[in-house]
Scaffold this active site. Structure first.
Site: not given
Ligand code: IVH
Length: 675
Positions: A34-37, A83, A178, A293, A411, A414, A435
Site C-alpha cells: 500500500d505504501a508504494e501505491y 428484480s 452491486e 442465472k 380509534c 381520534c 381523524c
C-alpha cells in the site's frame, strides 16, 4: 521538470496506478505494498498541482470527489432494472429448474451461480471506454444520477482496459452490479464514528446505500465502498453466454466476484448454495443468498420475463433470522383509509443486522391464530428489507394467565367508532378525514411521487402541520404562507421557499395524477389513468353511475362503488372546490381527443418495457388499438421491450411489424401524446 516531461511522467503514473487498481480490485492480487501505491499517487498529485492543465476527469487523483450537488437528477433506464424471484428452499430451486427445462425443451441447463451481495444496485454507462454516467436502480424504471459519487469508488474503472484486441469493448455499453461496503471497512468506519461521537451505520447495506446517495461526493470518497459487476448490456456486442460476458467485463477492468461459478442443473446449484452458506461467515462482505442465472443468452431470451422478474434467474435466499424477545405491548396504528394495524412493541433485540423495537402483527385474526398476548415471549423474524414480523409465541415461557388482545372499540387517535366490515379482516376507524392520523396519511399520499409529487412535504412536517391545526385538508396546503412555515421545526428559509415553489408547481396536475392523489379506495395509478382516459373530465367521473364506471377497462364493481361513493360525499366535493379556489387546474390527459388513429389495429406487448405495461396498454387503447395477449396472423404490430422472447420470434416469422420502445414513444409523440 518542464511541462512536456511532466506530461510523460503523468501518463506513466496514471498507467501504473490503473494497473495496480486492476491487480487489487479485479484480480485480487496486489503486487506492491500500500505504501508504494500511496507514493505513486502522491507523486501524481504533486505533478498535477504543479501543472494543473494536465488534470483530467479520469485521473485517479480525481476520485476525491467534486463539488456537492443540490440534489440528484433522475435517470430513465433504457432497459428496466428488474428484480429477482426468491426461493427459500431446495425444493423451490428444483421447481425453478423444472420450469426452465420444460420451457427450453432440453435435458440439461448450464447456470452461472453467483453470491448475492447485500449492497445497492448500480448501472454504469461507458461511452468510448469512459465512464459516462452512473445511476441507482430507483423504482427500476427511473433511478438517480450518482455519477460524481461513483467516480470516487476506486473499484469502478473510469476508463476501460482494452482487453484482447479482437474482444475490445463496443462504443456504448452498460454494466450493472452491486456497490457494497466490505465488512472490514464497515467496522473501521463505525469504530471511528463511535470514537468521534458520530452516528454509526446499522449494517453494511445501509452504509453502502447511504454513502452512495450522498450529495457531497467528497464524503462518498471517504467511505470504503467497493463494487462487483454482475451484468453486461451491450446490444449486438454480447457474447453468447452470461459467463463469457462476465469474463469480458473482467478483461475490460471491471471487478467480478471470484466466487462466481458455471454449474450444471439443480443439484450443482444446490451444492453452490451449501458451500456459500457454510463459508458465509468467512467472506469479507455480507451476502444474503446466492443467484442462479441460465447461462446461454439465447435460452434467457426464450424464457423471457414474468412481470418484473426474469424467468431465467432466481435468488436462493438464506433463511431469515429469527430471535426471541419480550412483547411489551401492542400499539394500534391508523392508515390512510382508516385501517387499523396492530404493531408489536418489543424489548429491543438485534436481528438481521438491525435493532428491532417494533414488528407487525398484521391483523386481529393473525393475533388470535398465533395466540399472541402482551407479556409473551415471541419469535421475531426479519428477512432482508421486509418489515419485521412476529412469527409465533414461545408457549412454555408464558407466565400465568395473560389477557387476550382485543382491537379497541374507538380509534386510538381520534376516538371515533371502529368498525369491521363483514367478511373483511380489517378494522377501520370511521372518523374519515376528521381523524388526524388519516389526514396525515392522506396528505402524504397526495404529495407522494406518483401523485402530485410535492417534494419537501415529508412526514415530520405534515405531522406538525396537522397537529398545530394549520392544515386540515389537502386544500389547506395551498393556503400556507411563508410566515406560517418558517420557524416550524426543521424549516429554514430555504426549505420554506423550496416547498412553496413545489406547491405552486403542483397546481397543474394531469387529471389521472390528481385522481390518484385523492386517495379513493382501490384507485391505484393504473385505474386512475383508465378512468381519466375513459371519462376525460373529473366532472364526468363524478357524475358517472356505478353501471357507467364498470365499462372502464380495469374497473370492477368494487372499485366502481368506491369511486361512486367518493363523489357522493359532500366533504370530498367541498375539498375539490377548495382546490379549485386555491388555483388548482387539472389538465386533461395527454393525447388525442376523439380521434382514434390506431383504430383497426391489433397490438401485442412483449418483453420488459420502461413504462408499466398497463400504461402502455391504456395509451394504445386510447388511440383506438386493440391490445391482445398472443401473436397471430391478425396482429398488426408487436411492441417488443427488452429481452422479448418467443412472441417476438413468432412475429418475425409471420413478418409482422415490430416496434421497440423508443419507436413506440416516437409514435405516441406523433399522435400528440407527450409523456
Ligand atoms: S442479477 C434481472 N446478480 O439483488 C436480474 N443481482 O433482486 C437482476 N444482487 O437489487 C439482478 N447480487 O442489486 C443479480 N449476483 C447478482 C446480485 C444481484 C446482488 C441484487 C441486485 C438487485 C437484487 C435483485
Amino acid at each position: 521538470m518542464n511541462r512536456s516531461e511532466a506530461e510523460v511522467r503523468v501518463g506513466q503514473l496514471r498507467a501504473q496506478i490503473e494497473r495496480h487498481d486492476y491487480q487489487y480490485y479485479v484480480l485480487d492480487e496486489p503486487t506492491i505494498p500500500d505504501a508504494e501505491y500511496d507514493h505513486l499517487m502522491r507523486e501524481l498529485q504533486a505533478l498535477e498541482r504543479a501543472f494543473p492543465e494536465l488534470v483530467t476527469s479520469e485521473s485517479p487523483t480525481q476520485r476525491v470527489g467534486g463539488e456537492p450537488l443540490e440534489g440528484f437528477t433522475e435517470v430513465r433506464h433504457r432497459t428496466p432494472m428488474l428484480s429477482l424471484a426468491n426461493a427459500f428452499s431446495a425444493e423451490e430451486i428444483e421447481q425453478f429448474h423444472d420450469r426452465v427445462i420444460r420451457g427450453l425443451e432440453v435435458e440439461h441447463v448450464d447456470y452461472v451461480a453467483e453470491p448475492k451481495l447485500d449492497g445497492v444496485a448500480i448501472a454504469l454507462h461507458y461511452r468510448d471506454g469512459r465512464l459516462q454516467q452512473a445511476a441507482t436502480r430507483g423504482d427500476g424504471n427511473t433511478g438517480e444520477d450518482v455519477t460524481s459519487n461513483a467516480r470516487t469508488i476506486a473499484a469502478i474503472p473510469l476508463r476501460l482496459k482494452n482487453g484482447d484486441a479482437d474482444r475490445s469493448w463496443p462504443a456504448r455499453l452498460e454494466v450493472r452490479g452491486e456497490v457494497y461496503m466490505p465488512l472490514a471497512g464497515f467496522e473501521a468506519y463505525n469504530e471511528l464514528a463511535r470514537r468521534e461521537g458520530r452516528k454509526e451505520f446499522v449494517n453494511p447495506r445501509n452504509a453502502a446505500a447511504g454513502s452512495l446517495r450522498q450529495l457531497d461526493p467528497r464524503l462518498t470518497a471517504q467511505r470504503p465502498l467497493a463494487f462487483y459487476a454482475y451484468a453486461l448490456l451491450a446490444g449486438d456486442a454480447m457474447p453468447p453466454s452470461h459467463y463469457e460476458a462476465l469474463r469480458l467485463l473482467q478483461e475490460w477492468g471491471l471487478p467480478v466476484n471470484p466466487e462466481v461459478r458455471r454449474v450444471r442443473d439443480a443439484a450443482s446449484c444446490l451444492g453452490f448454495y451449501e458451500d456459500m452458506a457454510a463459508r458465509r461467515a468467512e467472506l469479507p462482505y455480507d451476502i444474503d443468498g446466492v443467484v442462479f442465472k441460465v447461462d446461454r443468452l439465447e435460452q434467457q431470451e426464450t424464457l423471457g420475463f414474468v412481470s418484473r422478474a426474469p424467468r431465467w434467474a432466481i435468488a436462493q435466499k438464506f433463511p431469515a433470522q429469527e430471535v426471541v424477545t419480550h412483547l411489551l405491548g401492542v400499539d394500534v396504528q391508523v392508515g390512510r383509509t382508516g385501517a387499523l394495524t396492530p404493531v408489536a412493541r418489543l424489548e429491543p433485540v438485534f436481528v438481521g443486522g438491525v435493532t428491532v423495537t417494533n414488528a407487525t402483527l398484521h391483523n386481529l385474526d393473525e393475533i388470535h391464530r398465533k395466540d399472541v398476548r402482551v407479556g409473551d415471549w415471541v419469535v421475531v423474524r426479519r428477512a432482508g428489507d421486509v418489515i419485521p414480523e412476529v412469527v409465533s409465541v414461545v408457549p412454555e415461557r408464558r407466565e400465568g394467565e395473560l389477557p387476550e388482545f382485543e382491537m379497541p372499540a374507538a380509534c386510538p387517535v381520534c376516538g371515533s367508532a371502529v368498525e369491521r366490515v363483514e367478511g373483511e379482516a380489517v378494522f377501520r376507524c370511521t372518523g374519515g378525514l376528521f381523524c388526524p392520523a388519516q389526514r396525515i396519511r392522506s396528505i402524504l399520499h397526495f404529495a407522494s411521487r406518483k401523485a402530485l409529487d410535492i417534494e419537501g412535504l415529508g412526514e415530520k412536517l405534515v405531522v406538525q402541520l396537522v397537529e398545530t391545526g394549520m392544515v386540515h385538508s389537502v386544500a389547506d396546503l395551498y393556503r400556507l404562507e411563508r410566515d406560517d412555515l418558517v420557524g416550524l421545526e426543521r424549516m429554514g428559509e430555504k426549505s420554506t421557499d423550496n416547498l412553496l415553489a413545489q406547491l405552486e408547481r403542483s397546481k397543474t396536475p394531469v387529471l389521472d395524477r390528481l385522481l390518484y392523489a385523492l386517495g379513493i379506495r382501490e384507485v391505484g395509478e393504473v385505474t386512475a389513468t383508465a378512468l381519466a382516459r375513459h371519462f376525460g373530465t373529473l366532472e364526468a367521473i363524478g357524475a358517472a353511475g356505478e353501471e357507467d364506471l364498470v365499462d372502464v377497462p380495469d374497473v370492477g364493481p368494487v372499485v366502481a362503488s368506491h369511486v361512486h361513493a367518493f363523489f357522493q360525499e359532500s366533504h370530498n366535493l367541498e375539498i375539490l372546490e377548495q382546490l379549485q379556489d386555491a388555483g388548482l387546474r387539472w389538465q386533461p390527459l395527454e393525447g388525442p381527443e376523439g380521434e382514434q388513429p390506431l383504430a383497426d389495429q391489433t397490438w401485442v406487448l412483449t418483453g420488459a418495457l420502461g413504462m408499466p405495461r398497463a400504461r402502455a396498454k391504456n395509451l394504445l387503447e386510447a388511440l383506438g388499438a386493440r391490445v391482445t395477449g398472443s401473436v397471430s396472423a391478425r396482429t398488426t404490430v408487436v411492441l417488443a421491450g427488452a429481452e422479448a422472447g418467443s412472441k417476438l420470434r413468432k412475429a418475425e416469422k409471420l413478418g409482422i411489424d415490430i416496434l421497440d420502445e423508443d419507436a413506440f414513444l416516437e409514435l405516441l409523440e406523433q399522435h400528440g401524446v407527450s409523456l
